[in-house]
Design a protein around this motif. Structure first.
Motif, mmCIF file in Angstrom:
data_model
loop_
_atom_site.group_PDB
_atom_site.id
_atom_site.type_symbol
_atom_site.label_atom_id
_atom_site.label_comp_id
_atom_site.label_asym_id
_atom_site.label_seq_id
_atom_site.Cartn_x
_atom_site.Cartn_y
_atom_site.Cartn_z
ATOM 1 N N ILE A 1 0.821 -1.206 0.077
ATOM 2 C CA ILE A 1 -0.093 -0.047 -0.009
ATOM 3 C C ILE A 1 0.922 1.266 -0.056
ATOM 4 C CG2 ILE A 1 -1.937 -1.278 1.094
ATOM 5 C CD1 ILE A 1 -1.095 -0.062 3.685
ATOM 6 N N PRO A 2 0.594 2.430 -0.693
ATOM 7 C CA PRO A 2 1.248 3.597 -0.564
ATOM 8 C C PRO A 2 1.113 4.372 0.833
ATOM 9 C CG PRO A 2 -1.037 3.888 -1.522
ATOM 10 C CD PRO A 2 -0.981 2.620 -1.218
ATOM 11 N N SER A 3 2.352 5.144 1.002
ATOM 12 C CA SER A 3 2.355 5.544 2.297
ATOM 13 C C SER A 3 3.031 7.168 1.874
ATOM 14 C CB SER A 3 3.229 5.176 3.376
ATOM 15 O OG SER A 3 4.422 4.885 2.785
ATOM 16 N N PRO A 4 2.432 7.906 1.095
ATOM 17 C CA PRO A 4 3.109 9.097 0.515
ATOM 18 C C PRO A 4 3.369 10.215 1.654
ATOM 19 C CG PRO A 4 0.719 8.897 -0.179
ATOM 20 C CD PRO A 4 1.134 7.763 0.448
ATOM 21 N N LEU A 5 2.324 10.488 2.527
ATOM 22 C CA LEU A 5 2.417 11.267 3.871
ATOM 23 C C LEU A 5 4.057 10.973 4.467
ATOM 24 C CD1 LEU A 5 -0.747 12.444 5.071
ATOM 25 C CD2 LEU A 5 0.812 13.932 3.563
ATOM 26 N N LEU A 6 3.691 9.709 4.670
ATOM 27 C CA LEU A 6 4.910 9.312 5.769
ATOM 28 C C LEU A 6 6.190 9.122 4.966
ATOM 29 C CD1 LEU A 6 4.753 8.422 8.849
ATOM 30 C CD2 LEU A 6 2.435 9.146 7.839
ATOM 31 N N ASP A 7 6.297 8.776 3.711
ATOM 32 C CA ASP A 7 7.687 8.809 2.739
ATOM 33 C C ASP A 7 8.051 10.158 2.914
ATOM 34 O OD1 ASP A 7 7.009 6.150 2.255
ATOM 35 O OD2 ASP A 7 6.205 6.735 0.030
ATOM 36 N N ALA A 8 7.012 11.378 2.809
ATOM 37 C CA ALA A 8 7.912 12.443 2.787
ATOM 38 C C ALA A 8 8.224 13.015 4.350
ATOM 39 C CB ALA A 8 6.751 13.680 2.521
ATOM 40 N N CYS A 9 7.584 12.357 5.271
ATOM 41 C CA CYS A 9 7.827 12.564 6.778
ATOM 42 C C CYS A 9 9.384 11.983 6.926
ATOM 43 C CB CYS A 9 7.019 12.097 7.587
ATOM 44 S SG CYS A 9 5.510 13.205 7.639
ATOM 45 N N LEU A 10 9.332 10.813 6.423
ATOM 46 C CA LEU A 10 10.926 9.954 6.561
ATOM 47 C C LEU A 10 11.924 10.920 6.143
ATOM 48 C CD1 LEU A 10 11.832 7.353 7.494
ATOM 49 C CD2 LEU A 10 11.691 6.648 5.066
ATOM 50 N N GLU A 11 11.572 11.583 5.152
ATOM 51 C CA GLU A 11 12.873 12.450 4.585
ATOM 52 C C GLU A 11 13.269 13.364 5.529
ATOM 53 O OE1 GLU A 11 12.004 13.693 0.709
ATOM 54 O OE2 GLU A 11 11.904 11.732 -0.068
ATOM 55 N N LEU A 12 12.021 14.275 6.074
ATOM 56 C CA LEU A 12 12.308 15.404 6.855
ATOM 57 C C LEU A 12 12.827 15.072 8.066
ATOM 58 C CD1 LEU A 12 9.060 16.948 6.053
ATOM 59 C CD2 LEU A 12 11.208 18.194 5.493
ATOM 60 N N TYR A 13 12.464 14.097 8.670
ATOM 61 C CA TYR A 13 12.977 13.685 10.000
ATOM 62 C C TYR A 13 14.544 13.018 9.613
ATOM 63 C CZ TYR A 13 8.600 14.306 12.327
ATOM 64 O OH TYR A 13 7.265 14.885 12.872
ATOM 65 N N ALA A 14 14.891 12.230 8.749
ATOM 66 C CA ALA A 14 15.957 12.003 8.489
ATOM 67 C C ALA A 14 17.062 12.873 8.340
ATOM 68 C CB ALA A 14 16.294 10.816 7.293
ATOM 69 N N GLU A 15 16.539 14.055 7.687
ATOM 70 C CA GLU A 15 17.259 15.415 7.201
ATOM 71 C C GLU A 15 17.746 16.058 8.754
ATOM 72 O OE1 GLU A 15 15.379 17.872 4.415
ATOM 73 O OE2 GLU A 15 15.382 15.993 2.942
ATOM 74 N N THR A 16 16.370 16.150 9.629
ATOM 75 C CA THR A 16 16.660 16.591 10.920
ATOM 76 C C THR A 16 17.784 16.093 11.841
ATOM 77 O OG1 THR A 16 14.444 17.257 10.884
ATOM 78 C CG2 THR A 16 15.433 17.591 12.933
ATOM 79 N N SER A 17 17.663 14.710 11.693
ATOM 80 C CA SER A 17 18.632 13.834 12.455
ATOM 81 C C SER A 17 19.914 14.038 11.956
ATOM 82 C CB SER A 17 18.157 12.448 12.357
ATOM 83 O OG SER A 17 19.168 11.731 13.131
ATOM 84 N N SER A 18 20.210 14.095 10.582
ATOM 85 C CA SER A 18 21.410 14.160 9.987
ATOM 86 C C SER A 18 22.146 15.270 10.389
ATOM 87 C CB SER A 18 21.484 13.891 8.562
ATOM 88 O OG SER A 18 21.069 12.790 8.232
ATOM 89 N N ALA A 19 21.379 16.471 10.625
ATOM 90 C CA ALA A 19 21.675 17.797 10.863
ATOM 91 C C ALA A 19 22.098 17.844 12.498
ATOM 92 C CB ALA A 19 20.719 19.089 10.461
ATOM 93 N N GLY A 20 22.107 17.081 13.115
ATOM 94 C CA GLY A 20 22.435 16.984 14.560
ATOM 95 C C GLY A 20 21.298 17.094 15.746
ATOM 96 N N HIS A 21 20.230 16.788 15.271
ATOM 97 C CA HIS A 21 19.105 17.222 16.088
ATOM 98 C C HIS A 21 18.357 15.722 16.609
ATOM 99 C CE1 HIS A 21 19.748 21.377 15.233
ATOM 100 N NE2 HIS A 21 19.293 21.050 14.004
ATOM 101 N N ALA A 22 18.946 14.631 16.443
ATOM 102 C CA ALA A 22 18.509 13.536 16.872
ATOM 103 C C ALA A 22 17.867 13.495 18.264
ATOM 104 C CB ALA A 22 19.338 12.309 16.480
ATOM 105 N N SER A 23 18.409 14.061 19.281
ATOM 106 C CA SER A 23 17.943 14.155 20.567
ATOM 107 C C SER A 23 16.943 14.956 20.759
ATOM 108 C CB SER A 23 19.155 14.032 21.473
ATOM 109 O OG SER A 23 20.229 13.020 21.349
ATOM 110 N N ASP A 24 16.666 15.704 19.717
ATOM 111 C CA ASP A 24 15.711 17.016 20.075
ATOM 112 C C ASP A 24 14.185 16.476 19.986
ATOM 113 O OD1 ASP A 24 17.825 18.829 20.524
ATOM 114 O OD2 ASP A 24 17.351 19.708 18.355
ATOM 115 N N ASP A 25 13.072 17.005 20.501
ATOM 116 C CA ASP A 25 11.863 16.797 20.212
ATOM 117 C C ASP A 25 11.565 16.640 19.016
ATOM 118 O OD1 ASP A 25 9.309 16.671 21.928
ATOM 119 O OD2 ASP A 25 8.788 17.751 20.284
#
Length: 277
Positions: free
Chosen positions: A238-262
């Motif tokens: 099944i498709p998950s277009p919203l969560l596919d986009a969210c996955l990219e955003l949270y991965a970018e946030t984590s890679s930028a050094g914010h993994a421990s942030d809210d």
């Protein structure tokens, strides 16, 4: 969660991967076990809330002959968030060893856990759920039965699909308003007064307004959950277009050094993508 059980008078024995974390429980009357086998030896029902499936496998020593000795005749309650397929495999292994298995993932981050306002999603045999449900009441505002394993975890992932997309949308709303030079306090007031308002939107909206990214649910944990949702969607075809986009955003946030942030700190991925004005 364990403190709420202890304060409710539960006969509790605890073990934690970080031993110092158990001291507050000892002060509330819980017994502190020196090792995992001691917990199982002295318990009829064992509740597990661990970081992920890898850690759980290590703690249970699943590849050893000792695993069967741990779970035989006992009810193992898996409360962490893991892949549904992994949980199904663990349930089968526990049953083969003569034990009982219940899924009981919960919805709610730090504040609901502290205030006993979690929502538990149970899966397993009805007779096992009858045993476990009273034990979980001191932790929960609601306990929902979801059917057989792994429906508890699938339900948790469905709930988190809404949660992640909602909080990400809230962050995007704040970013949109900020770039249009709107007053963010006025935005929060409008949201709080409107039909979309919820405890989550009020908590995360205040964090976005104050730029307070002290973790309630961390970027790291949300990214992990997001991966599980996308993988489960792919498995079901099944498709998950919203969560596919969210996955990219949270991965970018984590890679930028914010993994421990809210998780509200996901706004920083949007800011990194935006041209500076």
């Amino acid at each position: 969660m364990a403190l709420n059980l202890a304060r409710a008078g539960t006969d509790l024995i605890v073990w934690n991967r970080s031993p110092a974390a158990a001291e507050a429980l000892r002060a509330e009357g819980a017994a502190v076990a020196p090792a995992v086998p001691d917990v199982f030896a002295r318990s009829e029902v064992v509740l597990m809330m661990l970081a992920d499936d890898r850690v759980t496998d290590q703690v249970l020593d699943r590849d050893s002959a000792a695993f069967a000795d741990l779970v035989t005749g006992r009810t193992l309650v898996q409360m962490g968030t893991t892949a549904p397929a992994w949980s199904r495999g663990l349930a089968e292994q526990v049953a083969d060893a003569g034990g009982h298995y219940v899924e009981a993932p919960v919805s709610g981050s730090r504040v609901p856990a502290e205030t006993a306002q979690l929502v538990a999603m149970l899966a397993g045999a009805d007779t096992d759920l009858d045993v476990v449900t009273p034990l979980l009441r001191p932790l929960c505002r609601e306990i929902v039965r979801c059917g057989p394993v792994p429906n508890g975890l699938l339900m948790k992932l469905a709930v988190n699909t809404f949660l992640i997309s909602m909080v990400t949308g809230l962050a995007e709303a704040f970013h949109f308003a900020e770039r249009h030079r709107l007053d963010l306090a006025t935005l929060l007031a409008a949201l709080d007064a409107g039909p979309m308002a919820s405890p989550v939107s009020r908590l995360k909206g205040r964090k976005l307004l104050d730029r307070d990214f002290t973790a309630q649910a961390s970027i790291r944990d949300v990214l992990y959950n997001n991966h599980l949702i996308v993988e489960a969607a792919e498995t079901a075809g099944i498709p998950s277009p919203l969560l596919d986009a969210c996955l990219e955003l949270y991965a970018e946030t984590s890679s930028a050094g914010h993994a421990s942030d809210d998780m509200a700190a996901v706004i920083q991925a949007l800011e990194m993508r935006s041209p500076h004005l």
